[in-house]
Structures are given as structure tokens and as C-alpha cells.
Write a protein that holds these residues in place. Structure first.
Motif, PDB file in Angstrom:
ATOM      1  N   LEU A 290      43.889  37.463  31.552  1.00  0.00           N
ATOM      2  CA  LEU A 290      42.662  38.205  31.854  1.00  0.00           C
ATOM      3  C   LEU A 290      41.547  37.265  32.298  1.00  0.00           C
ATOM      4  N   ASP A 291      41.397  36.139  31.613  1.00  0.00           N
ATOM      5  CA  ASP A 291      40.351  35.177  31.968  1.00  0.00           C
ATOM      6  C   ASP A 291      40.567  34.642  33.382  1.00  0.00           C
ATOM      7  N   PHE A 292      41.823  34.361  33.724  1.00  0.00           N
ATOM      8  CA  PHE A 292      42.120  33.836  35.052  1.00  0.00           C
ATOM      9  C   PHE A 292      41.756  34.856  36.127  1.00  0.00           C
ATOM     10  N   VAL A 293      42.132  36.118  35.910  1.00  0.00           N
ATOM     11  CA  VAL A 293      41.829  37.154  36.901  1.00  0.00           C
ATOM     12  C   VAL A 293      40.321  37.333  37.047  1.00  0.00           C
ATOM     13  N   ARG A 294      39.612  37.363  35.933  1.00  0.00           N
ATOM     14  CA  ARG A 294      38.161  37.551  36.002  1.00  0.00           C
ATOM     15  C   ARG A 294      37.487  36.392  36.740  1.00  0.00           C
ATOM     16  N   THR A 295      38.012  35.206  36.590  1.00  0.00           N
ATOM     17  CA  THR A 295      37.484  34.063  37.330  1.00  0.00           C
ATOM     18  C   THR A 295      37.713  34.237  38.823  1.00  0.00           C
ATOM     19  N   GLN A 296      38.891  34.735  39.195  1.00  0.00           N
ATOM     20  CA  GLN A 296      39.187  34.970  40.616  1.00  0.00           C
ATOM     21  C   GLN A 296      38.255  36.025  41.194  1.00  0.00           C
ATOM     22  N   VAL A 297      38.012  37.088  40.438  1.00  0.00           N
ATOM     23  CA  VAL A 297      37.117  38.159  40.892  1.00  0.00           C
ATOM     24  C   VAL A 297      35.714  37.620  41.100  1.00  0.00           C
ATOM     25  N   GLU A 298      35.235  36.830  40.149  1.00  0.00           N
ATOM     26  CA  GLU A 298      33.894  36.263  40.260  1.00  0.00           C
ATOM     27  C   GLU A 298      33.776  35.321  41.449  1.00  0.00           C
ATOM     28  N   GLN A 299      34.777  34.472  41.643  1.00  0.00           N
ATOM     29  CA  GLN A 299      34.740  33.544  42.768  1.00  0.00           C
ATOM     30  C   GLN A 299      34.775  34.263  44.108  1.00  0.00           C
ATOM     31  N   LEU A 300      35.564  35.326  44.170  1.00  0.00           N
ATOM     32  CA  LEU A 300      35.661  36.072  45.428  1.00  0.00           C
ATOM     33  C   LEU A 300      34.342  36.768  45.744  1.00  0.00           C
ATOM     34  N   SER A 301      33.643  37.228  44.711  1.00  0.00           N
ATOM     35  CA  SER A 301      32.375  37.932  44.924  1.00  0.00           C
ATOM     36  C   SER A 301      31.286  36.997  45.421  1.00  0.00           C
ATOM     37  N   GLN A 302      31.459  35.695  45.220  1.00  0.00           N
ATOM     38  CA  GLN A 302      30.461  34.721  45.641  1.00  0.00           C
ATOM     39  C   GLN A 302      30.611  34.291  47.083  1.00  0.00           C
ATOM     40  N   HIS A 303      31.708  34.710  47.725  1.00  0.00           N
ATOM     41  CA  HIS A 303      31.938  34.311  49.112  1.00  0.00           C
ATOM     42  C   HIS A 303      31.515  35.424  50.075  1.00  0.00           C
TER      43      HIS A 303
END
Length: 303
Positions: A290-303
Motif C-alpha cells: 500500500l505504501d509503495f502504491v501511494r508513493t507512486q500516486v503522489e509522484q504521478l500527481s506531481q508531474h
């Protein structure tokens, strides 16, 4: 070299899809291929503008062992299903789409009008890991309630999961052996297990649906939908397991709204494909996953 390898490796899967979809004596590869670094997608304008392949390096996440007559790839329907019952509206699901633009990294296709609506799809490869699926619905008649619905079929193994409002989770067809833990819906699937039909719907709380298999993560990120805005009888997250063929449908929906004839609505879903770290175990209830996925979501939202 990459293109040659992809064409060689996809021949069996895509060839089977074409054989099942095309009339006798008319089989040909009509796919549009988009490619950027490690990510390659194929769309078939002659078959519902459908996304038939999703390659990350040498792996096609949409390749199911037995695709069936129409049970393959990623497609688009109108929601709620009561707008058309069954089968899906052919103009949107299986009939030819018109290609209005096409390059190495993006394509736009449009359906004919069917049941009072036309569907347009624009696929944009953003990087070697992510792509944007932009959909537009244009109407010829009034729709008191309508929502966008993306349906993607993957093999029925691995693990599908999404954060949800637990009181929204409902099995609406057959049986689904899902698990609820940490306000997350988990659907673990074992390769070769007996096929049991079932469908579960839910209201997602974070606007994403994930599928993990063979240390790969396939993630759909979409605008969050409040429970009051879900289409009648539907969920913004839906998982369907076939009882006849070895596939799972990963489904996400937009908020429902009303449209008058001549109006339209736009909706986008972000796709991300990436490798999972080897120390992350693919299992229900995994905090690290879950932590890994949430990190991916956050990083994608910053681009």
C-alpha cells in the motif's frame, strides 16, 4: 530491436484476438502501436478502438490465456448498465472507430453514435511507465444519468486491490472471495484455480485501483467519486471474474451526471506500470505494498 521483439512476441495473442474478431478470410493486424521507452500500447480501430496490448518491456499485462470472442483488452461503456442492459452498445465496444490523429506516442479515435452517444478516446504515452486515457462522451439525446466506464481485462491471477469505503462493498453477481483489511478491498487470485463467476462493486476512497502480478504493478488513477455521485447500481470500482474464461475485469467509473442532447462530458484515467521492489510481498493486507502504491500516486500527481 524492441519493435521486432514486440511484433514477434505479440503474434500469438494479437493473432488470436484478430481471428476471433474478424470474419473468415479477413484476418489482418489493424493495430495502431504507440511506444515510448519501456511502454508500448496497441489499439485496434477496427475493433471498438480497443486497447489490445499493454507492454512493459517484454511483458504484456493484457495477455489472457483464452481471450474468448470478446473478452480481451481494454474497452469503454456507458454507465449505468441499465442504459443498455446486455450486450454492450456495439458502436462503443466492438464496431470500427475513426482515427483522427496518430503519432508514435498518441492517438485519438472516435466511435459512431450508438444509443444516443458517441465515444472518443485519446491515448497519450507520458513516459516509459505512464499513459493518459482521455475519454469524451458526446450526446444526441438527453441522459438523465450517465457516467464513463473503463473496463480492462487481465489474467485472473495475482492480486487486485483498492482503498474503499467498507460499507459500500457489495457482491452484485455470483461469488467473489475478496477480503477487507485496513479499509482496503483485496482480491487474491491463484493461477489455475476453479473458475467462479462473481462481481463486487465499491466506492473507492483514494481514486485508484491496482493490480499486482509477477512483481509488476499496473495502476489506474482516476478522479475520486463521492458515494452520492456514483451511477445507480454501480460502483466507481468494480471487479468481475468470469466463470468461463480465465480473466479479471478491472473497472473504474466516473461520477454520474445528467446531460442534455448536444452536451458532452470528459474524463481521464492515468495508467502506470512499474516494477515492484523484490522485498515487497504481493499479498492481501501488505502495508509495504500500500505504501509503495501511494508513493507512486503522489509522484504521478506531481508531474
Amino acid at each position: 530491436m524492441m519493435v521486432t521483439q514486440i511484433l514477434r512476441n505479440t503474434s500469438a495473442v494479437l493473432g488470436l484476438s484478430a481471428l476471433l474478431a474478424a470474419p473468415a478470410g479477413a484476418v489482418e493486424d489493424t493495430a495502431i502501436r504507440l511506444s515510448k521507452d519501456s511502454l508500448t500500447l496497441a489499439l485496434d480501430p477496427e475493433y471498438g478502438g480497443r486497447i489490445t496490448e499493454l507492454w512493459y518491456r517484454d511483458r504484456d499485462l493484457l495477455a489472457v490465456p483464452q481471450p474468448g470472442e470478446n473478452s480481451f483488452g481494454s474497452t469503454f461503456w456507458l454507465s449505468p448498465q441499465t442504459l443498455w442492459d446486455w450486450p454492450p452498445i456495439p458502436e462503443h465496444d466492438t464496431a470500427p472507430y475513426t482515427v483522427s490523429s496518430h503519432s508514435m506516442e498518441t492517438a485519438t479515435l472516435s466511435s459512431a453514435f450508438g444509443a444516443g452517444a458517441r465515444v472518443s478516446k485519446t491515448v497519450i504515452l507520458n513516459s516509459g511507465q505512464s499513459a493518459t486515457m482521455h475519454y469524451r462522451i458526446d450526446t444526441q439525446k438527453d441522459f438523465p444519468e450517465i457516467a464513463a466506464w473503463e473496463i480492462t481485462r487481465v489474467p485472473n491471477r495475482g492480486l487486485a486491490f483498492a482503498p474503499v469505503s467498507t460499507d459500500s462493498v457489495k457482491t452484485v453477481r455470483g461469488r467473489v472471495a475478496y477480503e477487507l483489511e485496513d479499509d482496503t478491498l483485496w482480491l487474491p487470485m491463484e493461477a489455475g484455480a476453479p473458475l467462479v463467476e462473481g462481481k463486487v462493486v465499491a466506492n473507492g476512497t483514494e481514486g485508484w485501483l491496482a493490480y499486482a502480478v509477477d512483481q509488476l504493478l499496473y495502476l489506474k488513477i482516476y478522479p475520486k467519486v463521492s458515494s452520492r455521485d456514483m451511477a445507480t447500481g454501480e460502483g466507481d470500482i468494480e471487479l468481475y471474474l468470469s466463470g468461463e474464461l480465465p480473466f479479471l475485469e478491472l473497472e473504474v467509473q466516473s461520477a454520474a451526471r445528467s446531460l442534455k442532447g448536444g452536451e458532452g462530458m470528459d474524463w481521464s484515467v492515468e495508467w502506470l506500470v512499474t516494477e515492484l521492489p523484490e522485498d515487497i510481498e504481493i499479498r492481501s493486507g501488505s502495508p509495504a505494498l500500500l505504501d509503495f502504491v501511494r508513493t507512486q500516486v503522489e509522484q504521478l500527481s506531481q508531474h
